[in-house]
Design a protein around this motif. Structure first.
Motif, PDB file in Angstrom:
ATOM      1  N   GLY A   1      90.045   6.618  24.383  1.00 41.13           N
ATOM      2  CA  GLY A   1      90.116   6.732  22.925  1.00 41.13           C
ATOM      3  C   GLY A   1      88.856   6.367  22.165  1.00 41.13           C
ATOM      4  N   ASP A   2      88.000   5.502  22.731  1.00 39.20           N
ATOM      5  CA  ASP A   2      86.817   5.066  21.985  1.00 39.20           C
ATOM      6  C   ASP A   2      85.806   6.183  21.775  1.00 39.20           C
ATOM      7  OD1 ASP A   2      86.240   5.066  24.729  1.00 39.20           O
ATOM      8  OD2 ASP A   2      84.659   3.563  24.503  1.00 39.20           O
ATOM      9  N   THR A   3      85.964   7.310  22.489  1.00 44.25           N
ATOM     10  CA  THR A   3      85.001   8.410  22.333  1.00 44.25           C
ATOM     11  C   THR A   3      85.588   9.591  21.552  1.00 44.25           C
ATOM     12  OG1 THR A   3      85.729   9.320  24.442  1.00 44.25           O
ATOM     13  CG2 THR A   3      83.827   7.862  24.522  1.00 44.25           C
ATOM     14  N   HIS A   4      86.884   9.549  21.247  1.00 44.36           N
ATOM     15  CA  HIS A   4      87.523  10.720  20.633  1.00 44.36           C
ATOM     16  C   HIS A   4      86.863  11.129  19.316  1.00 44.36           C
ATOM     17  CE1 HIS A   4      91.710  10.291  22.805  1.00 44.36           C
ATOM     18  NE2 HIS A   4      90.695  10.400  23.633  1.00 44.36           N
ATOM     19  N   ALA A   5      86.663  10.145  18.433  1.00 49.64           N
ATOM     20  CA  ALA A   5      86.186  10.485  17.084  1.00 49.64           C
ATOM     21  C   ALA A   5      84.814  11.150  17.143  1.00 49.64           C
ATOM     22  CB  ALA A   5      86.143   9.229  16.219  1.00 49.64           C
ATOM     23  N   GLU A   6      83.892  10.544  17.893  1.00 55.20           N
ATOM     24  CA  GLU A   6      82.528  11.091  17.929  1.00 55.20           C
ATOM     25  C   GLU A   6      82.511  12.519  18.498  1.00 55.20           C
ATOM     26  OE1 GLU A   6      79.801   9.133  20.564  1.00 55.20           O
ATOM     27  OE2 GLU A   6      78.045  10.058  19.616  1.00 55.20           O
ATOM     28  N   ILE A   7      83.210  12.705  19.611  1.00 51.27           N
ATOM     29  CA  ILE A   7      83.175  14.031  20.255  1.00 51.27           C
ATOM     30  C   ILE A   7      83.893  15.062  19.379  1.00 51.27           C
ATOM     31  CG2 ILE A   7      83.813  15.377  22.288  1.00 51.27           C
ATOM     32  CD1 ILE A   7      83.764  12.745  23.918  1.00 51.27           C
ATOM     33  N   ALA A   8      85.068  14.692  18.873  1.00 47.53           N
ATOM     34  CA  ALA A   8      85.862  15.660  18.099  1.00 47.53           C
ATOM     35  C   ALA A   8      85.115  16.084  16.835  1.00 47.53           C
ATOM     36  CB  ALA A   8      87.214  15.056  17.730  1.00 47.53           C
ATOM     37  N   MET A   9      84.532  15.121  16.135  1.00 45.61           N
ATOM     38  CA  MET A   9      83.863  15.473  14.874  1.00 45.61           C
ATOM     39  C   MET A   9      82.619  16.321  15.135  1.00 45.61           C
ATOM     40  SD  MET A   9      84.595  12.308  12.327  1.00 45.61           S
ATOM     41  CE  MET A   9      83.790  11.052  13.258  1.00 45.61           C
ATOM     42  N   ALA A  10      81.869  15.983  16.188  1.00 42.07           N
ATOM     43  CA  ALA A  10      80.682  16.782  16.522  1.00 42.07           C
ATOM     44  C   ALA A  10      81.090  18.201  16.919  1.00 42.07           C
ATOM     45  CB  ALA A  10      79.900  16.112  17.650  1.00 42.07           C
TER      46      ALA A  10
ATOM     47  N   HIS B   1      84.141  27.966  23.193  1.00 39.11           N
ATOM     48  CA  HIS B   1      84.745  28.120  21.859  1.00 39.11           C
ATOM     49  C   HIS B   1      85.670  26.966  21.520  1.00 39.11           C
ATOM     50  CE1 HIS B   1      84.222  32.322  23.570  1.00 39.11           C
ATOM     51  NE2 HIS B   1      83.333  32.259  22.592  1.00 39.11           N
ATOM     52  N   LEU B   2      86.097  26.225  22.542  1.00 34.84           N
ATOM     53  CA  LEU B   2      87.057  25.136  22.317  1.00 34.84           C
ATOM     54  C   LEU B   2      86.656  23.941  23.180  1.00 34.84           C
ATOM     55  CD1 LEU B   2      90.913  25.418  22.180  1.00 34.84           C
ATOM     56  CD2 LEU B   2      89.864  23.693  23.653  1.00 34.84           C
ATOM     57  N   VAL B   3      86.667  22.756  22.576  1.00 34.92           N
ATOM     58  CA  VAL B   3      86.359  21.533  23.325  1.00 34.92           C
ATOM     59  C   VAL B   3      87.662  20.756  23.510  1.00 34.92           C
ATOM     60  CG1 VAL B   3      85.096  19.348  23.281  1.00 34.92           C
ATOM     61  CG2 VAL B   3      83.962  21.458  22.550  1.00 34.92           C
ATOM     62  N   ASP B   4      87.931  20.433  24.755  1.00 25.32           N
ATOM     63  CA  ASP B   4      89.173  19.750  25.144  1.00 25.32           C
ATOM     64  C   ASP B   4      88.792  18.315  25.531  1.00 25.32           C
ATOM     65  OD1 ASP B   4      91.571  18.956  26.191  1.00 25.32           O
ATOM     66  OD2 ASP B   4      91.669  20.488  27.756  1.00 25.32           O
ATOM     67  N   ILE B   5      89.256  17.337  24.750  1.00 23.67           N
ATOM     68  CA  ILE B   5      88.807  15.946  24.920  1.00 23.67           C
ATOM     69  C   ILE B   5      89.832  15.148  25.719  1.00 23.67           C
ATOM     70  CG2 ILE B   5      88.074  13.861  23.699  1.00 23.67           C
ATOM     71  CD1 ILE B   5      87.397  15.709  21.291  1.00 23.67           C
ATOM     72  N   CYS B   6      89.430  14.759  26.932  1.00 18.91           N
ATOM     73  CA  CYS B   6      90.324  14.029  27.853  1.00 18.91           C
ATOM     74  C   CYS B   6      89.696  12.702  28.250  1.00 18.91           C
ATOM     75  CB  CYS B   6      90.572  14.871  29.099  1.00 18.91           C
ATOM     76  SG  CYS B   6      91.455  16.393  28.780  1.00 18.91           S
ATOM     77  N   THR B   7      89.037  12.054  27.317  1.00 14.92           N
ATOM     78  CA  THR B   7      88.320  10.804  27.589  1.00 14.92           C
ATOM     79  C   THR B   7      89.094   9.637  26.973  1.00 14.92           C
ATOM     80  OG1 THR B   7      87.115  11.279  25.563  1.00 14.92           O
ATOM     81  CG2 THR B   7      86.038  11.880  27.641  1.00 14.92           C
TER      82      THR B   7
ATOM     83  N   ILE C   1      86.451  27.513  27.321  1.00 19.23           N
ATOM     84  CA  ILE C   1      86.872  26.113  27.208  1.00 19.23           C
ATOM     85  C   ILE C   1      85.806  25.212  27.821  1.00 19.23           C
ATOM     86  CG2 ILE C   1      88.748  24.449  27.642  1.00 19.23           C
ATOM     87  CD1 ILE C   1      89.674  27.065  26.254  1.00 19.23           C
ATOM     88  N   GLY C   2      85.474  24.141  27.112  1.00 19.95           N
ATOM     89  CA  GLY C   2      84.643  23.072  27.663  1.00 19.95           C
ATOM     90  C   GLY C   2      85.464  21.797  27.611  1.00 19.95           C
ATOM     91  N   MET C   3      85.628  21.146  28.753  1.00 19.66           N
ATOM     92  CA  MET C   3      86.479  19.950  28.783  1.00 19.66           C
ATOM     93  C   MET C   3      85.623  18.715  29.010  1.00 19.66           C
ATOM     94  SD  MET C   3      89.799  19.243  31.215  1.00 19.66           S
ATOM     95  CE  MET C   3      88.908  18.667  32.646  1.00 19.66           C
ATOM     96  N   VAL C   4      85.933  17.639  28.311  1.00 25.92           N
ATOM     97  CA  VAL C   4      85.210  16.377  28.491  1.00 25.92           C
ATOM     98  C   VAL C   4      86.159  15.389  29.168  1.00 25.92           C
ATOM     99  CG1 VAL C   4      83.687  14.714  27.385  1.00 25.92           C
ATOM    100  CG2 VAL C   4      84.181  16.877  26.232  1.00 25.92           C
ATOM    101  N   GLY C   5      85.733  14.865  30.336  1.00 24.57           N
ATOM    102  CA  GLY C   5      86.594  13.951  31.092  1.00 24.57           C
ATOM    103  C   GLY C   5      87.351  14.722  32.156  1.00 24.57           C
TER     104      GLY C   5
END
Ligand code: SOE
Length: 410
Positions: free
Chosen positions: A100-109, A92-98, A24-28
């Motif tokens: 909302g303005d960053t969700h789309a860019e991080i999730a799609m990448a 293997h999995l990115v967990d986005i906890c930032t 797991i890699g978590m952002v935020g």
């Protein structure tokens, strides 16, 4: 300290495991990051998961703060750029906890890089972003890459039980939904202008932050989609001090001020695809209500009522009971037969807010191992985003009725 210096914790899992690792890699790493970290740490210790989550790295821009967070929250490594997570074969999995303005860019990448994604709610700040995310998720799914949006309250045992009652037909034909999410953390006008009050970062205010939860829950529990709304929004305090330091939901106020660019409260009426009607209220100005997420559903055969401030209880009324003793019964949702409860404590010992996140990652890991698509999906997140947009659009046009276009509700 170098930006990527590892925190001294050679075994990120902390337990010997013969199961495959899910890195797991978590952002935020703020409020939601802490809640998700707790979930990743706890899930393999209470549930017999098919894969063992390994807390490989947490990413954040401030080097000192992200290293401190890695240490405090149990991550093996800190990164100062989320893109570094995508380059790591052990993530293997990115967990986005930032925000909302960053969700789309991080999730799609992340999806394009072949990483599974768990993304905090609301899925995005706009319908356009959410649509692009759904397209990326669909592309990734064809290669076995999974995505899920973090509507954690679906995993509160009492809510999961309420949904089970509806599926079993115990409420009969659903007529009414009454949903409220009441908080009061910004009643004080001197509370600072944190990112949740900034439209550029958060997309909207109470509407998207907590209204999104009750939209998702109502639709999940009754199994019907919202087809049209009439909305009303209000900003009671339009100018606030700029923050000098923030930590989770709390912050210190500076001398300068700035404009609040989101709603403080949002109300709306709704129609559902199966004929039910609903009223919704999301506010950060309900003085004395801290986290009162309430849901009441009335059907021809019975009713359920839930209040998160008593989250281990589901109230249930069976309309087939003898009229002489019909009444709401208080079900303590802690029996081993209740959703998720068997993994925890003996009956009556109760669960808390953090368990909803643990259950969320349990269900996600289970789906990944089984090769199935977890829910709520990015498409579910997009549908909620469309409801949010419809409420705003109605509120901007004197509460005019806004129908969700045919197909939008699918
Ligand atoms: C703040 O209103 C907040 O932290 C939300 O962002 C969360 O989603 C909710 O669970 C608790 O309140």
């Amino acid at each position: 300290m170098a930006d990527t210096a590892p925190v001294v914790r050679p075994d990120p899992v902390g337990v010997a495991t013969k199961k495959p690792l899910l890195g797991i890699g978590m952002v935020g790493y703020s409020f939601m990051g802490a809640a998700h970290s707790q979930a990743w740490r706890t899930a393999p210790r209470f549930f017999d998961l098919p894969m063992t989550p390994a807390m490989v790295a947490v990413a954040g821009r401030d080097p000192a703060a992200v290293h401190a967070a890695a240490d405090r929250l149990g991550w093996a490594r800190a990164e100062t750029d989320w893109r570094a997570l995508l380059e790591r074969p052990d993530v293997h999995l990115v967990d986005i906890c930032t925000p909302g303005d960053t969700h789309a860019e991080i999730a799609m990448a992340a999806l394009d890089a072949g990483k599974h994604v768990l993304c905090e709610k609301p899925l995005a700040n706009t319908v356009d972003e959410a649509e692009a995310m759904v397209a990326a998720a669909a592309r990734a799914a064809s290669g076995g890459v999974r995505s899920m949006v973090g509507f954690n309250y679906r995993r509160v045992p009492a809510i999961a039980l309420a949904q089970r009652f509806v599926v079993e037909g115990r409420l009969g034909e659903i007529r009414h939904v009454r949903a409220q999410y009441l908080q009061d953390w910004i009643v004080d006008p001197s509370f600072p202008l944190v990112w949740r009050l900034d439209r550029a970062k958060a997309g909207s205010g109470a509407l998207g932050d907590i209204g999104a939860h009750i939209i998702d829950l109502a639709q999940f529990v009754i199994g019907q989609r919202i087809t049209g709304v009439s909305g009303l929004t209000e900003t009671f305090v339009t100018e606030r001090p700029l923050p000098t330091a923030t930590s989770g939901l709390s912050a210190e106020a500076g001398a300068e001020t700035g404009p609040v660019t989101v709603d403080d409260a949002a109300l709306f009426m709704a129609r559902f695809s199966g004929g039910a009607i609903g009223s919704f209220e999301a506010t950060r100005f309900a003085t004395g209500r801290k986290n009162a997420l309430r849901l009441e559903v009335n059907g021809s055969g019975g009713s359920i009522a839930f209040d998160f401030e008593a989250m281990n209880v589901l109230e249930y009324l069976d309309n087939d009971d003898d009229p002489a003793d019909t009444g709401f019964r208080r079900i303590l949702v802690t029996e081993p037969s209740h959703p998720y409860a068997a993994a925890w404590w003996p009956p009556g010992h109760g669960l808390g807010y953090e368990h909803s996140f643990t259950h969320e990652v349990v269900d996600l890991v289970t789906s990944i191992a089984a090769g199935t698509d977890p829910t709520p999906s990015f498409a579910d997140g997009l549908q909620v985003q469309r409801v949010l947009a419809a409420v705003e659009s109605s509120a901007n046009r004197a509460s005019e009725w806004v129908a969700l276009r045919e197909g939008d509700a699918a």
